[in-house]
Design an enzyme around this catalytic site. Structure first.
Site, PDB file in Angstrom:
ATOM      1  N   GLU A 143     -44.098  29.516  -6.338  1.00 30.57           N
ATOM      2  CA  GLU A 143     -45.282  28.705  -6.107  1.00 30.57           C
ATOM      3  C   GLU A 143     -46.398  29.214  -7.005  1.00 30.57           C
ATOM      4  OE1 GLU A 143     -48.684  27.442  -2.848  1.00 30.57           O
ATOM      5  OE2 GLU A 143     -46.828  28.350  -2.111  1.00 30.57           O
ATOM      6  N   GLU A 201     -38.810  32.699  -1.815  1.00 34.97           N
ATOM      7  CA  GLU A 201     -40.026  31.984  -2.183  1.00 34.97           C
ATOM      8  C   GLU A 201     -41.143  32.993  -2.381  1.00 34.97           C
ATOM      9  OE1 GLU A 201     -43.910  29.944  -1.418  1.00 34.97           O
ATOM     10  OE2 GLU A 201     -42.995  31.618  -0.365  1.00 34.97           O
ATOM     11  N   LYS A 251     -50.009  29.471  -7.978  1.00 33.11           N
ATOM     12  CA  LYS A 251     -51.284  29.328  -7.271  1.00 33.11           C
ATOM     13  C   LYS A 251     -52.463  29.132  -8.212  1.00 33.11           C
ATOM     14  CE  LYS A 251     -50.321  30.180  -2.823  1.00 33.11           C
ATOM     15  NZ  LYS A 251     -50.695  29.263  -1.733  1.00 33.11           N
ATOM     16  N   ASP A 271     -40.087  32.704   7.591  1.00 32.17           N
ATOM     17  CA  ASP A 271     -40.473  34.116   7.613  1.00 32.17           C
ATOM     18  C   ASP A 271     -39.367  35.003   8.168  1.00 32.17           C
ATOM     19  OD1 ASP A 271     -43.121  33.437   6.817  1.00 32.17           O
ATOM     20  OD2 ASP A 271     -43.645  32.986   8.893  1.00 32.17           O
ATOM     21  N   HIS A 275     -50.150  36.377  -2.859  1.00 31.83           N
ATOM     22  CA  HIS A 275     -50.547  35.082  -2.296  1.00 31.83           C
ATOM     23  C   HIS A 275     -51.981  34.715  -2.657  1.00 31.83           C
ATOM     24  CE1 HIS A 275     -52.026  32.241   0.777  1.00 31.83           C
ATOM     25  NE2 HIS A 275     -50.826  31.709   0.644  1.00 31.83           N
ATOM     26  N   ASP A 321     -45.378  33.657  -4.437  1.00 27.21           N
ATOM     27  CA  ASP A 321     -46.602  33.075  -4.994  1.00 27.21           C
ATOM     28  C   ASP A 321     -47.022  33.870  -6.228  1.00 27.21           C
ATOM     29  OD1 ASP A 321     -47.221  31.412  -2.446  1.00 27.21           O
ATOM     30  OD2 ASP A 321     -47.067  33.458  -1.708  1.00 27.21           O
ATOM     31  N   HIS A 372     -39.493  33.081   3.042  1.00 31.56           N
ATOM     32  CA  HIS A 372     -40.889  32.798   2.723  1.00 31.56           C
ATOM     33  C   HIS A 372     -41.629  34.086   2.380  1.00 31.56           C
ATOM     34  CE1 HIS A 372     -45.091  31.602   4.249  1.00 31.56           C
ATOM     35  NE2 HIS A 372     -44.903  30.938   3.125  1.00 31.56           N
ATOM     36  N   ARG A 373     -41.927  34.279   1.102  1.00 35.46           N
ATOM     37  CA  ARG A 373     -42.555  35.514   0.606  1.00 35.46           C
ATOM     38  C   ARG A 373     -41.673  36.718   0.916  1.00 35.46           C
ATOM     39  NH1 ARG A 373     -48.424  34.067   3.298  1.00 35.46           N
ATOM     40  NH2 ARG A 373     -48.456  31.908   2.590  1.00 35.46           N
TER      41      ARG A 373
END
Length: 232
Positions: free
Chosen positions: A107, A36, A109, A221, A51, A38, A9-10
């Site tokens: 993702e 992953e 945004k 994470d 993000h 953003d 995650h990120r």
């Protein structure tokens, strides 16, 4: 035993500043199956990995204030520094870094950058990629431009009628908030041919429960911790 894909995650965001090349590099070192991230768009059409729509900047170790990404040009972005002196990566940078080592889950945004995202995916045809968003119109629009793109829908509500949401556009994945997943939801999504990816799951015990229900991916994470839960 069914083992879901482990998606950082990120990046490895507990060890490194999220959404930075350092975080993505660390996740690859930890053998994450996916990365992953953003994205937003700059004023001159570049796709930026971050993000929030606003950057909190540092310049020369001093606070540099905040700037809306959509108002920055690429040269201005290149002069920006995040906390710890990290540069702000472009999606182009990350796709080049990851290559064939993992799948990159993007993702989106911001609206109106679908064509720029699709063009970057074309620029890196050997990278496994997928696009998802809370605004379900965005990944659908990317797929209209680039029909081979895998897409996903993000959700932070329990879906009373999963089939009704998934049927019209047939996304490849439902990104569901982890604590709103149960076995019935997974079964319903799978009946529509849709994978279920849990976000954000950092608990090894619950990760095993989700796996027992057939969840296809765990966005986390702590990719090293979750990997160790399945590959001790």
């Amino acid at each position: 035993m069914h083992i879901p894909d482990i998606i950082a995650h990120r990046g490895s965001s507990r060890e490194c500043l999220e959404n930075t090349l350092a975080a993505f590099t660390r996740a690859l070192e930890q053998q994450a199956d996916g990365i992953e991230l953003d994205v937003h768009g700059t004023a001159d059409g570049h796709v930026v990995v971050h993000h929030d729509p606003v950057l909190t900047l540092e310049r020369g170790g001093d606070a540099g204030g905040a700037a809306a990404i959509r108002e920055l040009t690429l040269p201005e972005l290149r002069r920006a520094q995040l906390r710890g002196g990290h540069p702000v990566p472009l999606l182009d940078d990350v796709l080049a870094l990851v290559g064939t080592k993992a799948t990159v889950y993007i993702e989106v945004k911001a609206p109106r950058i679908e064509a720029a995202v699709a063009a970057l995916l074309d620029r890196h045809p050997t990278v496994r990629t997928a696009v998802h968003s809370f605004d379900h119109r965005i990944p659908a629009a990317v797929r209209m431009i680039r029909p081979t793109t895998e897409i996903g829908f993000l959700s932070d509500s329990y879906l009373i009628d999963p089939a009704g949401m998934l049927r019209p556009t047939a996304p490849g994945a439902l990104w569901q908030y982890t604590h709103l997943i149960d076995e019935a939801l997974v079964i319903s999504a799978h009946e529509r041919g849709t994978k279920v990816i849990a976000w954000t799951e950092n608990d090894p015990v619950r990760a095993h429960l989700l796996a027992s229900w057939g969840v296809d991916g765990l966005c986390t994470d702590v990719p090293a911790t979750i990997r160790a839960a399945f590959y001790p």
